[in-house]
Enzyme design. Sequence first.
Site, PDB file in Angstrom:
ATOM      1  N   ARG A 119       0.834  -1.215   0.000  1.00 49.76           N
ATOM      2  CA  ARG A 119       0.000   0.000   0.000  1.00 49.76           C
ATOM      3  C   ARG A 119       0.864   1.259   0.000  1.00 49.76           C
ATOM      4  NH1 ARG A 119      -4.499  -2.544   4.199  1.00 49.76           N
ATOM      5  NH2 ARG A 119      -5.677  -3.584   2.556  1.00 49.76           N
ATOM      6  N   TYR A 137      -6.430  -1.422  -6.471  1.00 46.69           N
ATOM      7  CA  TYR A 137      -5.661  -2.586  -6.001  1.00 46.69           C
ATOM      8  C   TYR A 137      -4.962  -2.326  -4.662  1.00 46.69           C
ATOM      9  CZ  TYR A 137      -1.464  -0.980  -8.812  1.00 46.69           C
ATOM     10  OH  TYR A 137      -0.428  -0.314  -9.374  1.00 46.69           O
ATOM     11  N   GLU A 138      -4.588  -3.436  -4.048  1.00 45.68           N
ATOM     12  CA  GLU A 138      -4.074  -3.445  -2.661  1.00 45.68           C
ATOM     13  C   GLU A 138      -5.120  -2.869  -1.698  1.00 45.68           C
ATOM     14  OE1 GLU A 138      -1.884  -5.306  -2.756  1.00 45.68           O
ATOM     15  OE2 GLU A 138      -0.821  -4.995  -4.619  1.00 45.68           O
ATOM     16  N   GLY A 139      -6.366  -3.042  -2.030  1.00 46.30           N
ATOM     17  CA  GLY A 139      -7.465  -2.563  -1.186  1.00 46.30           C
ATOM     18  C   GLY A 139      -8.021  -1.261  -1.718  1.00 46.30           C
TER      19      GLY A 139
END
Length: 570
Positions: free
Chosen positions: A292, A436-438
């Site tokens: 992140r 992406y990555e949350g």
Amino acid sequence: MSNFYLDNPDILHHLQHMDLEQVIRLKEQDFAQHGVYAHAPQDLPDALDNYHRVLEIVGQIAGDFVAPRADAVDREGARFEDGAVHYAQGTKEALERLAQADLMGFTLPREYGGINMPKTVYSMAIEMISRADASLMNLFGLQEIADTICKFGSREQKERYLPRFCSGETSGAMALTEPDAGSDLQSISLRADQNEDGGWVLNGVKRFITNGCADVSLVMARSEPGISGGRGVSLFIYERDEHMRIRRIEDKLGIHGSPTCELQFQDAPAELLGERKKGLVKYTMSLMNGARLGVAAQAVGVAEAALREAKGYARQRVQFGQSIDRFLPVTEMLAEMQVSIQAGRSLLYETSRLVDIKEGLEELAERDPEQAKSRKDALKRYTRYSALFTPLVKAYTSEVVNDICDMAIQIHGGTGYTKDFPVERLYRDARITNIYEGTTQLQVVAAIGGIMTGTFFDWLDVLEQDTDLSSLPAQLEGARECRKACEAAVAQIKERADSRFQEFHARRLVDMAAETGMAYLLVRDALHLDHKRDAAELFVSRAVRRVHSRREAICAQNQVWFDKAQTLLG
């Protein structure tokens, strides 16, 4: 000739003026490695000079080598042929150049062939690589895989894998997501079964795996069939062989140079990383938080590229007898873009610094438990800061880069909508960063606790205690006004004592905290350079209005959207 480090005075400013003493002393173990390794620094100035020289090399490669190949990489893209993934030619050449410059073990210890840089410097490097080619960052930024093995692997695993990552011989991937378990990682179903001889085999499917064609992957798998949820999950090191088949790669909107793969594991041999049952709750969360932070740096890099493209076009494009950058609506857009980037960069580097201190204290606790005892409270504090600021900076930068790329296309007019100018590619590449990555919505869930429990206000207290900001009274007053609005909103939510009310306003509150934090950071930055005072003044003036608007939404008597939104949708 272009150097993306030397042509960016804001990055230079941060490296020169950030308080990195604690970071450096922890990373360099108080310079104990000086004389043991050729490039280990002897003191603080030597370490900073080392960082400067490394960033100069990264900036030169990014500007001279990677950026000129970015359009061709986007057009060619990664290809899937006969069951194999092929990088675009420019991607292969860039990875070779980065490996030749010894930049593929950026944060790893020197004993394994790394260059032992802190996360703060790594974020600066990722930003520059992303400014040149956002898709290349998805490969350069995967060094977090090796970092995770370094943190949690056995001595034998570190000696076996890390030198190969550092030399560039081995590439990495993290295989987490599955077709029926996107962000809900505790629902994964890929199985890890243990043989009679103690070995493990993997069976199942992973989807949306960046660089899934890598030599070594960290695969999250369900190792405890009798335990549901996250506690039944472990993390495994998988070295690619014939037991894993790449089914296909995704045909994406952007970041074409980065292959996104679907993987089928069938009795694929793997080895456990760390302890069983800690795959999700400890190792993967560490891995994800590193990723992140990398995406936040990627977003700042793409935003910087878009700003420069927009500025250059606006200065050259003449309409009605003058260049369009002289028209005030365009001038305001360019200024808004620049100030937003500087604010995001300040938040990114501050977050990286907090993570560096947290990880340095963790390593100290492993290496010298007796010395670490006196810093136990500090470790708890920086763990809380990292848990709050990592999702906070990912949420802000990944949203603002989309706004900035949108403005860059608007400034280009119709030509910005064509493939004749890089802003079209930047606009597509930016769109993935808040997914992406949350997604941003998940970052809000991760950050809201640190605001409601007071971690954010504790950080503000420390910032004001450590730095005399009184020479900029007007800007400081604005930052404090933002803080008061945040405190009022938190008090209102606590008074309601309704978890659904908190969930409904969480995004507004996280946005308020991000803007308040950046207001303080820009005031601190402005102590050193006059031109930063303008950025601080502009940002704070708008932050005050935006923060008050969100406070009013949270504190209003009329909560019609909270009351009616779900009813409206049935």
